[in-house]
Write a protein that holds these residues in place. Sequence first.
Motif, short mmCIF file in Angstrom:
data_model
loop_
_atom_site.label_atom_id
_atom_site.label_comp_id
_atom_site.label_asym_id
_atom_site.label_seq_id
_atom_site.Cartn_x
_atom_site.Cartn_y
_atom_site.Cartn_z
N TRP A 100 0.80 -1.00 0.03
CA TRP A 100 -0.11 0.61 0.22
C TRP A 100 0.63 1.38 -0.10
O TRP A 100 1.55 1.37 0.79
CB TRP A 100 -0.77 0.00 1.03
N LYS A 101 0.81 2.24 -1.24
CA LYS A 101 1.84 3.56 -1.01
C LYS A 101 2.84 3.09 -0.79
O LYS A 101 3.36 3.86 0.15
CB LYS A 101 0.68 4.37 0.01
N SER A 126 -1.04 4.00 -5.83
CA SER A 126 -2.71 4.61 -5.64
C SER A 126 -3.06 5.09 -4.70
O SER A 126 -3.73 5.58 -3.28
CB SER A 126 -3.73 5.10 -6.85
N GLY A 127 -2.91 3.39 -3.74
CA GLY A 127 -3.74 3.80 -2.87
C GLY A 127 -5.56 3.47 -3.35
O GLY A 127 -6.10 3.28 -2.21
N SER A 128 -6.20 3.90 -4.40
CA SER A 128 -7.68 3.37 -4.24
C SER A 128 -7.75 1.91 -4.17
O SER A 128 -9.14 1.89 -3.44
CB SER A 128 -8.12 3.71 -5.39
N ALA A 130 -7.27 0.05 -1.62
CA ALA A 130 -6.88 -0.43 -0.35
C ALA A 130 -7.90 0.26 0.67
O ALA A 130 -9.11 0.03 1.05
CB ALA A 130 -5.77 0.38 0.27
N VAL A 131 -8.26 2.01 -0.18
CA VAL A 131 -9.98 2.18 -0.08
C VAL A 131 -11.04 2.08 0.08
O VAL A 131 -11.97 1.46 -0.15
CB VAL A 131 -9.61 3.99 -0.71
N VAL A 135 -9.45 -0.08 4.02
CA VAL A 135 -8.62 0.16 4.76
C VAL A 135 -8.00 1.33 5.70
O VAL A 135 -8.49 2.47 4.93
CB VAL A 135 -7.09 -0.26 4.02
N TYR A 136 -8.10 1.13 6.48
CA TYR A 136 -7.62 2.74 7.45
C TYR A 136 -5.97 2.53 8.18
O TYR A 136 -6.35 3.55 8.98
CB TYR A 136 -8.88 3.44 8.55
#
Lengths: 179, 158
Positions: A100-101, A126-128, A130-131, A135-136
């Motif tokens: 992630w990122k 980009s983390g998209s 995970a979003v 995911v936080y």
Amino acid sequence: MNRFALPVALFAALVVVLAIGIKHSPQKGMIVSPLIGKPAPQFSLPSLGDPAHAVTSADLKGRWYLLNVWGTWCVECRAEHQMLIEARDTHAVPLIGLDWKDDDARAHEWLAQLGNPYETVAIDHSGSTAVDFGVYGAPETFLINAQGIVVYKYVGPLTRDVWTQEILPRLPAHAAGKS
Amino acid sequence: MTHRLGTLRGLLVAAAMATTLVAARSWAVDTTELADPHLQARYLALTHELRCMQCQNETLADSPVELAADLRHQVRDLLLQGKSDDDVRAWMVARYGDFILFRPRFSLRTAWLWLAPGVALLIGAGVCWRIVRGRAALVDTDTDPVGEDAAQTRDARG
């Protein structure tokens, strides 16, 4: 009737309500994922091992897997890494990494140093994705079944207790799949 | 003279306020500006009512962490795609659950949360009414004259 009876009764009722609330509250800081029981989000991401090759949710369908969200910037991920290696060695379920990122070079270095518990690692710059998975905070671990449904989610470094008490019992006997 | 001084002071106050505003703008976590002022207003409203899942007690608008920035970009992109405020909220809830909303939706599970204050108010009003009624009932049984009545009674006696 005693004039204190009503206030005392109300107070007692409040105590009962709050006690139930405390007893049933999920683990502190743990937020129940709305994805449990629902299809895992679709994704298609480059593989860390071979960026020309894509890791896709469609290809993963048909067998159980553990999706582990991590990053080299994540301190807690280092803490769970040994447990991930142990989990891999049980051959109970394949581990898929979601980096992630992160920086690819650092990720390679990390896996070379600490060992690679993953069958494949997908890179989410980009983390998209995970979003989409809600995911936080890494590390987060999702157990996904052969139909692509999210069965279980754990937030925080994977421990032996979580592995033996939450993940293993959820797996069917033949979950190891082909690898 | 006093008038002049007043004007001068007014100007100084205005200058100070303007400086503060400019400074606040440049120190703000989120400096996103949407070309359409209408969208910008909706963007600000939404980012102020969505929770930063990482810090949990801050809104997306106030949080400096990277995840909050990613989610703010999502809000902006969804708005630019012409999505409604409810669409944006639903998008967030589908991923992060009701917890991401600082203003919980009314549902069977949150009904008590929304209704409890009203119920408490009703109970309070009921208690108030009972006390007032109780005191009013006391007047009938009180035979001692009070205030003006007492003075009149005294005069009559005198």
